[in-house]
Design a protein around this motif. Sequence first.
Motif, PDB file in Angstrom:
ATOM      1  N   ILE A 224       0.818  -1.029  -0.026  1.00 44.10           N
ATOM      2  CA  ILE A 224      -0.014  -0.248   0.051  1.00 44.10           C
ATOM      3  C   ILE A 224       0.809   1.042   0.140  1.00 44.10           C
ATOM      4  O   ILE A 224       0.508   2.078  -0.585  1.00 44.10           O
ATOM      5  CB  ILE A 224      -0.926   0.009   1.174  1.00 44.10           C
TER       6      ILE A 224
ATOM      7  N   ALA B  35      -4.089  -4.975  -4.957  1.00 42.94           N
ATOM      8  CA  ALA B  35      -5.629  -5.558  -4.736  1.00 42.94           C
ATOM      9  C   ALA B  35      -5.805  -6.942  -5.169  1.00 42.94           C
ATOM     10  O   ALA B  35      -6.206  -7.640  -4.359  1.00 42.94           O
ATOM     11  CB  ALA B  35      -6.710  -4.528  -5.541  1.00 42.94           C
TER      12      ALA B  35
ATOM     13  N   PHE C  84      -6.348   3.699  -1.014  1.00 41.58           N
ATOM     14  CA  PHE C  84      -5.204   2.928  -0.296  1.00 41.58           C
ATOM     15  C   PHE C  84      -4.988   3.563   0.910  1.00 41.58           C
ATOM     16  O   PHE C  84      -4.637   2.616   1.832  1.00 41.58           O
ATOM     17  CB  PHE C  84      -4.118   2.925  -1.473  1.00 41.58           C
TER      18      PHE C  84
ATOM     19  N   THR D 209      -9.947  -4.119   4.822  1.00 44.74           N
ATOM     20  CA  THR D 209      -8.957  -4.071   3.897  1.00 44.74           C
ATOM     21  C   THR D 209      -9.565  -4.571   2.266  1.00 44.74           C
ATOM     22  O   THR D 209      -9.141  -3.689   1.270  1.00 44.74           O
ATOM     23  CB  THR D 209      -7.801  -4.794   4.158  1.00 44.74           C
TER      24      THR D 209
ATOM     25  N   LEU E 158      -9.194  -1.793  -0.747  1.00 47.15           N
ATOM     26  CA  LEU E 158      -8.181  -2.127  -1.837  1.00 47.15           C
ATOM     27  C   LEU E 158      -9.106  -2.425  -3.225  1.00 47.15           C
ATOM     28  O   LEU E 158      -8.843  -1.857  -4.287  1.00 47.15           O
ATOM     29  CB  LEU E 158      -7.421  -3.167  -1.508  1.00 47.15           C
TER      30      LEU E 158
END
Length: 265
Positions: A10, A30, A94, A109, A113
């Motif tokens: 990230i 991702a 992000f 998350t 993402l």
Amino acid sequence: MTLPSVSAAIREVLETADPAAKVKRARATARGWRRGQFASVDGGAMPDRPARPAEPKLLAPNRMPRRGKGSLHGRIALLHALAHIEFVAIDLAFDMAGRFGARFAPEFTTDWLAVGADEAMHFALIDRRLRALGSRYGALPAHEGLWEAALETAADPLARLAIVPMVLEARGLDVTPDMIARANAAGDSATAAILRRIFADEIRHVRMGTKWFESGCAERGIAPEPYWKELLSRHFRGELKPPFNDSARDAAGLTRDYYQALATA
């Protein structure tokens, strides 16, 4: 084998200035997360400001040139503004995952993402359309204030959720249908198709923001609608202006109980 935290990937996205490289890294991160190639967010620090390319030149809002409506130049200027919004939106998504993911379930998350990958795809589509029209991202100046909401809410995930998806991105639900209509009226069906794709994705993004905001409020025993209004009074300097796309906002879980009382004509 110990998997690396997704946080490092990230940070790489946030620290990448080149637009094409940022898009590639965002989508790869991702995808790697979905495939189980990373461990969870480690809670490490994210950069205060993402890296930015040399172009476009960033201006204060009151110094941005006016866009003409109806002309090819006006359509290019609008697409360039949208490209910049989507470019910054990659970093907003992000940063959301990296800065706050350790405080939530892993699905948080996963969601942010995925949003970041969507924003990267949106940017790539708009930049490709700009090039087809004889321009490119960076050819015109852009608004420098888009990251200010991230700085304002860097310490509070509920404030970030309240402002970025539930105010800034929700505004896209209000204005995009008119942009689609104007593109169609100009005979620009290619641009209209891109905007329709972005509009459908924005509903899902706002829904994610609302879902996680309400989940966070439930954990704290807070009623979400009044707390959202309180967070806006602390962290949002603009105004909520009608008309609102109530049906799209409702589809995103952002009911009128949130915003109607705050609207200014």
